[in-house]
Design an enzyme around this catalytic site. Structure first.
Site, PDB file in Angstrom:
ATOM      1  N   ASP A 146      19.352  10.875   3.813  1.00  0.00           N
ATOM      2  CA  ASP A 146      18.820   9.932   3.047  1.00  0.00           C
ATOM      3  C   ASP A 146      18.913  10.729   1.693  1.00  0.00           C
ATOM      4  OD1 ASP A 146      18.018   8.151   1.386  1.00  0.00           O
ATOM      5  OD2 ASP A 146      15.773   8.968   1.320  1.00  0.00           O
ATOM      6  N   HIS A 147      19.495   9.964   0.118  1.00  0.00           N
ATOM      7  CA  HIS A 147      19.756  11.119  -0.968  1.00  0.00           C
ATOM      8  C   HIS A 147      20.734  12.063  -1.280  1.00  0.00           C
ATOM      9  CE1 HIS A 147      19.099   6.995  -3.250  1.00  0.00           C
ATOM     10  NE2 HIS A 147      18.039   7.011  -2.791  1.00  0.00           N
ATOM     11  N   GLU A 182      12.974   9.551  -7.509  1.00  0.00           N
ATOM     12  CA  GLU A 182      13.423  10.022  -6.097  1.00  0.00           C
ATOM     13  C   GLU A 182      13.756  11.122  -5.899  1.00  0.00           C
ATOM     14  OE1 GLU A 182      14.154   8.646  -2.573  1.00  0.00           O
ATOM     15  OE2 GLU A 182      14.424   9.403  -1.847  1.00  0.00           O
ATOM     16  N   HIS A 208      12.355   2.505  -6.630  1.00  0.00           N
ATOM     17  CA  HIS A 208      11.275   4.076  -5.791  1.00  0.00           C
ATOM     18  C   HIS A 208      10.234   3.994  -5.798  1.00  0.00           C
ATOM     19  CE1 HIS A 208      15.715   6.069  -5.057  1.00  0.00           C
ATOM     20  NE2 HIS A 208      15.191   5.084  -3.837  1.00  0.00           N
ATOM     21  N   HIS A 255      17.287   0.153  -1.091  1.00  0.00           N
ATOM     22  CA  HIS A 255      16.555   0.990  -1.471  1.00  0.00           C
ATOM     23  C   HIS A 255      14.967   0.337  -2.473  1.00  0.00           C
ATOM     24  CE1 HIS A 255      18.660   5.019  -0.572  1.00  0.00           C
ATOM     25  NE2 HIS A 255      19.646   3.826  -0.089  1.00  0.00           N
ATOM     26  N   ASN A 283      15.226   0.739   2.978  1.00  0.00           N
ATOM     27  CA  ASN A 283      14.794   2.248   2.968  1.00  0.00           C
ATOM     28  C   ASN A 283      13.197   1.789   3.044  1.00  0.00           C
ATOM     29  OD1 ASN A 283      16.812   3.108   3.528  1.00  0.00           O
ATOM     30  ND2 ASN A 283      16.462   4.318   1.603  1.00  0.00           N
TER      31      ASN A 283
HETATM   32 ZN   LIG Z   1      16.223   5.869  -1.974  1.00  0.00          ZN
END
Ligand SMILES: [Zn+2]
Length: 355
Positions: free
Chosen positions: A105-106, A178, A222, A260, A282
């Protein structure tokens, strides 16, 4: 006959999965895992609905796999943890018999060395096994200018193509928090990606390879907030697709989009995003809650048996080990996670996609 091979998907077969998802209008849930409990629960849900799954490791999740909170932010720990989690999936996936996409992920500017070290690990793995350790990695350089973002992401994508892997890039800002990045106070107009930026990304990445996905911002956030925080506009994805098609004379819906901040989205909003080429959603926050809720319900049901090692309503000397041992109370967490993930699969129109 299964549509996709059981095991880790990569290269041509991963592209075939993305194409299949786009054509048949479903999205794959991408779940953030933090240990074997959540990995296994994700695999169990995928097997139950007979569909592929995307299992992904955040920087923090990967660090937790190595050594819990104590080693957080130690870079080696975050590399070893992601490798360890990936190897666990490689080792047990045959038991579940389903196709899995392994992803990270990120990774913003500060976390790029994490991804580069994982690529180095992946190169060693590929040289030995002739298939990649991960299916794909994500770069999140959305804080940089589009040109700089695409230059760095493009260079990493070139490395990944050699390993038959894909990349996910981010354009525009996903709101909320996040990991260590707090975007909960950015101006709301920056939460929407510009079609021109997406088209530029499409043309640059498409010259390197086909296996790239774009996390575009369309008001997604998020985490879970009270309704009305920010307006979700999936139609932006459609505008982006049309812009690319008109600019570069491509087929319909040329881009693969990623949603996301999918937790808490309505069925209608999710389906609309999917219709516009979103093939990966996600899901983190909702599943974190599902695991906890399973444990909470277990505690509520057996509370009198969970107060001491000895002594419960049946008698003051009776042992309570079978109630408090780790497997006993973690399994209800897993089961609730599986149940909730099955509902998410249904919302994403992703039931029985490996038929
Ligand atoms: Zn994300």
């Amino acid at each position: 006959m299964k549509k996709f091979s059981p095991g880790i998907l990569y290269g041509k077969e991963l592209l075939a999965l993305y194409e299949d998802a786009k054509k048949n209008e479903y999205a794959l849930p991408a779940v953030n895992v933090s240990g074997t409990n959540t990995i296994n629960a994700a695999l169990e849900a995928a097997a139950a609905v007979n569909s592929p799954i995307i299992i992904q490791f955040s920087f923090e999740g990967a660090g937790f796999i190595t050594g819990g909170r104590g080693l957080l932010n130690d870079f080696t720990a975050n590399v070893r943890g992601a490798v360890s989690g990936a190897l666990h999936v490689h080792n047990v996936v045959a038991y579940y018999g389903i196709p899995v996409v392994l992803h990270t992920d990120h990774a913003n500017d500060q976390l790029l060395p994490w991804v580069l070290q994982l690529i180095a690990e992946g190169e060693k793995f590929y040289a030995e096994k002739k298939f990649p350790l991960f299916s794909s990695h994500m770069t999140d350089l959305s804080a940089k200018s589009p040109d700089e973002n695409l230059e760095i992401s493009g260079a990493i994508f070139k490395q990944l193509v050699k390993l038959e892997m894909g990349i996910e890039i981010e354009l525009g800002v996903t709101g909320g928090i996040e990991g260590n990045i707090d975007n909960s106070r950015v101006a709301s107009e920056t939460l929407y990606t510009l079609p021109g930026d997406v088209a530029l990304a499409y043309s640059k990445m498409n010259k390197i390879g086909r296996l790239f996905t774009i996390a575009a911002a369309f008001g997604n956030v998020h985490g879970i907030y009270a309704p009305g925080h920010v307006e979700l506009k999936p139609v932006i994805l459609n505008n982006c697709q049309q812009y690319i098609r008109e600019t570069y004379h491509t087929e319909e819906k040329p881009a693969f989009f990623v949603f996301h901040g999918g937790s808490g989205s309505s069925l209608q909003q999710s389906r609309e995003a999917i219709q516009y080429g979103c093939i990966k959603m996600n899901i983190d926050t909702d599943l974190q809650w599902a695991f906890w809720e399973g444990v909470k319900n277990y505690y509520n049901e057996f509370e009198p048996f969970l107060q001491s090692q000895l002594g419960n309503p049946g008698g003051s000397a009776l042992p309570n080990k079978k109630y408090y041992e780790v497997k006993s109370w973690m399994r209800p967490g897993e089961k609730n996670y599986v149940k909730h993930l099955e509902e998410i699969y249904s919302n994403l129109n992703c039931i029985n996609r490996n038929g």
